[in-house]
Scaffold this active site. Structure first.
Site, short mmCIF file in Angstrom:
data_model
loop_
_atom_site.label_atom_id
_atom_site.label_comp_id
_atom_site.label_asym_id
_atom_site.label_seq_id
_atom_site.Cartn_x
_atom_site.Cartn_y
_atom_site.Cartn_z
N ILE A 153 0.84 -1.21 0.00
CA ILE A 153 0.00 0.00 0.00
C ILE A 153 0.88 1.25 0.00
CG2 ILE A 153 -1.72 1.32 1.30
CD1 ILE A 153 -2.91 -1.38 2.21
N ALA A 233 -3.33 2.69 8.49
CA ALA A 233 -2.92 1.32 8.84
C ALA A 233 -3.84 0.67 9.88
CB ALA A 233 -1.48 1.34 9.32
N ARG A 234 -3.56 0.92 11.13
CA ARG A 234 -4.37 0.40 12.24
C ARG A 234 -4.28 1.41 13.38
NH1 ARG A 234 -6.41 -2.41 9.07
NH2 ARG A 234 -6.45 -4.67 8.94
N ASP A 258 -8.20 6.64 8.98
CA ASP A 258 -9.26 5.73 8.59
C ASP A 258 -9.50 4.71 9.71
OD1 ASP A 258 -11.10 4.63 6.69
OD2 ASP A 258 -9.68 3.05 6.18
N GLU A 263 -12.17 0.50 17.83
CA GLU A 263 -13.16 0.84 16.80
C GLU A 263 -14.51 0.27 17.21
OE1 GLU A 263 -11.74 -0.40 12.96
OE2 GLU A 263 -10.17 1.11 12.96
N HIS A 282 -12.99 3.45 8.93
CA HIS A 282 -12.29 2.24 8.45
C HIS A 282 -12.98 1.69 7.19
CE1 HIS A 282 -9.59 -1.33 9.86
NE2 HIS A 282 -9.52 -1.15 8.56
N ALA A 285 -11.30 0.88 2.24
CA ALA A 285 -11.23 -0.28 1.34
C ALA A 285 -12.59 -0.62 0.73
CB ALA A 285 -10.70 -1.48 2.11
N1 LIG Z 1 -7.45 1.13 6.17
C1 LIG Z 1 -7.75 -0.07 5.68
O1 LIG Z 1 -8.89 -0.40 5.40
C2 LIG Z 1 -6.64 -1.04 5.42
C3 LIG Z 1 -6.79 -2.01 4.40
C4 LIG Z 1 -5.74 -2.87 4.15
C5 LIG Z 1 -4.59 -2.82 4.93
N2 LIG Z 1 -4.49 -1.88 5.94
C6 LIG Z 1 -3.29 -1.78 6.77
O2 LIG Z 1 -2.19 -1.41 5.99
C7 LIG Z 1 -1.06 -2.17 6.42
C8 LIG Z 1 -0.05 -2.23 5.32
O3 LIG Z 1 -0.55 -3.06 4.30
P1 LIG Z 1 0.40 -3.59 3.14
O4 LIG Z 1 -0.42 -4.52 2.33
O5 LIG Z 1 1.08 -2.44 2.47
O6 LIG Z 1 1.46 -4.43 4.00
P2 LIG Z 1 2.90 -4.90 3.56
O7 LIG Z 1 3.21 -6.07 4.41
O8 LIG Z 1 2.97 -5.04 2.09
O9 LIG Z 1 3.85 -3.67 3.98
C9 LIG Z 1 4.18 -3.35 5.30
C10 LIG Z 1 5.58 -2.72 5.30
O10 LIG Z 1 5.88 -2.32 6.64
C11 LIG Z 1 7.23 -2.68 6.92
N3 LIG Z 1 7.41 -2.87 8.36
C12 LIG Z 1 6.95 -3.88 9.13
N4 LIG Z 1 7.31 -3.68 10.41
C13 LIG Z 1 8.03 -2.53 10.45
C14 LIG Z 1 8.66 -1.79 11.48
N5 LIG Z 1 8.63 -2.20 12.75
N6 LIG Z 1 9.30 -0.65 11.15
C15 LIG Z 1 9.33 -0.22 9.87
N7 LIG Z 1 8.74 -0.88 8.84
C16 LIG Z 1 8.10 -2.01 9.14
C17 LIG Z 1 7.45 -3.95 6.13
O11 LIG Z 1 8.85 -4.15 5.89
C18 LIG Z 1 6.67 -3.67 4.85
O12 LIG Z 1 7.49 -3.05 3.87
C19 LIG Z 1 -1.71 -3.51 6.81
O13 LIG Z 1 -0.91 -4.26 7.64
C20 LIG Z 1 -2.98 -3.09 7.46
O14 LIG Z 1 -2.76 -2.87 8.82
C21 LIG Z 1 -5.49 -1.01 6.18
#
Ligand SMILES: NC(=O)c1ccc[n+]([C@@H]2O[C@H](COP(=O)([O-])OP(=O)(O)OC[C@H]3O[C@@H](n4cnc5c(N)ncnc54)[C@H](O)[C@@H]3O)[C@@H](O)[C@H]2O)c1
Length: 318
Positions: A153, A233-234, A258, A263, A282, A285
């Site tokens: 993302i 993210a969360r 978001d 929540e 939230h 998506a």
């Molecule tokens: N708002 C929404 O509706 C929605 C929908 C989908 C996902 N999300 C959130 O978005 C997040 C990211 O999704 P994604 O598909 O891009 O995940 P992803 O796994 O592709 O990317 C996460 C990135 O974070 C990095 N990372 C992990 N731990 C870390 C740390 N401690 N310090 C620095 N970097 C770190 C990883 O190396 C990776 O590059 C999901 O985990 C989820 O929580 C939210």
């Protein structure tokens, strides 16, 4: 040929539903209570879960014909993967389905904050045309976009920011993403340097023990007073209390999210009282396109039932 029996926790977009209905009889759960589900799954070949309820060991063990577990969405924490692995039952999900929608959700919030859309709209409705002369807004073009968590993302947001607004991309991540760096002319920084330099920050970290409240007072206090912070993210990844303090003391220009912790947020969550705060429930998506994509978990459920390889198998514990 006999039709497959599928237990659906909830309904989903008609495109995926139709695909399943061609070859399966769908039974919709009337409750997500364990006792009910353990009975309902007994004669099923497949189960499809969305955001609510859980597929537990008891259910998996109660279903001798079960051949596949489908997750409409991404997170598989509500599925007992160990129990599924013990019976070699594949779990499939839709990891790519929402990424573009979440990326757009970031820009919806970032643009609305920078352009003060909520206040501008309220002003026009109230007959306050003078808002246009009284108020300065911010442009995204040429600004520094800082992405904390440069995964799937994060990189989509980087691509949109660079292609759409000519933003300069910096990122912080536990690991380098060299191909995306080259593609987007992006620079990897420490989180501290990112928070110092960026005009707009998008948080796209997964929620892990190591990322809980990782966006804390220390990082937020490094931000420029003109900068905006958006959490896609969360909720637990940032410290809501410090986001509120930074907005209250005007140490940052604005914040958007978001996601909340918990929540839904309580009505007296102080963030909701701030003019420079903007949020969505939230649902970034939940675009029509995202819902169609998620319902395509149907294709993978069918693939497994018909003995083909699914496109998105979840890695099961050994
Ligand atoms: N708002 C929404 O509706 C929605 C929908 C989908 C996902 N999300 C959130 O978005 C997040 C990211 O999704 P994604 O598909 O891009 O995940 P992803 O796994 O592709 O990317 C996460 C990135 O974070 C990095 N990372 C992990 N731990 C870390 C740390 N401690 N310090 C620095 N970097 C770190 C990883 O190396 C990776 O590059 C999901 O985990 C989820 O929580 C939210």
């Amino acid at each position: 040929m006999a039709r497959f029996k599928v237990l659906m926790f909830e309904s989903m977009h008609e495109q995926g539903t139709k695909l399943l209905e061609e070859k399966c009889d769908l039974e919709y759960a009337t409750s997500l209570e364990q006792e009910y589900l353990v009975e309902a799954i007994k004669d099923k070949d497949a189960v499809v879960i969305r955001a609510n309820g859980a597929v537990t060991r008891r259910m998996i063990e109660a279903a001798p014909k079960l051949k596949v577990i489908g997750r409409h969405g991404v997170g598989v924490d509500a599925i007992d993967l160990v129990a599924a692995a013990a019976r070699s039952i594949p779990v499939v999900n839709t990891p790519e389905a929402n990424n573009v929608s979440v990326g757009e959700g970031f820009f919806a919030l970032a643009l609305a904050l920078a352009k003060r859309i909520k206040h501008a709209d309220a002003a026009v409705r109230a007959g306050d045309w003078a808002f246009r002369s009284r108020t300065r807004t911010i442009s995204l073009s040429d600004k520094v976009l800082g992405i904390y968590g440069f995964g799937k993302i994060g990189q989509i947001i980087g691509r949109m920011g660079r292609a759409g607004f000519g933003m300069r991309i910096v990122y912080a991540d536990a690991v380098p993403h060299e191909a995306a760096e080259r593609e987007l002319n992006a620079t990897r920084l420490s989180p501290e340097e990112l928070f110092r330099r960026a005009d707009f920050i998008s948080i796209n970290l997964p929620l892990l023990p190591s990322t809980k409240k990782v966006v804390d007072a220390r990082l937020i206090n490094l931000m420029q007073p003109t900068a905006f912070l958006v959490n896609m993210a969360r909720g637990p990844v940032w410290d809501e209390a410090h986001v509120y303090a930074a907005l209250k003391e005007k140490r940052i220009a604005g914040a958007g999210t978001d996601v909340f912790d918990p929540e839904p947020p309580s009505k007296d969550n102080p963030l909701l009282s701030m003019e420079t705060f903007l949020c969505t429930p939230h649902n970034s998506a939940h675009t029509e396109e995202g819902m169609i994509n998620m319902s395509m978990v149907a294709a993978d459920v069918l693939a497994v039932l018909e003995g083909r390889k699914p496109a998105y198998p979840v890695a099961l514990p050994v």
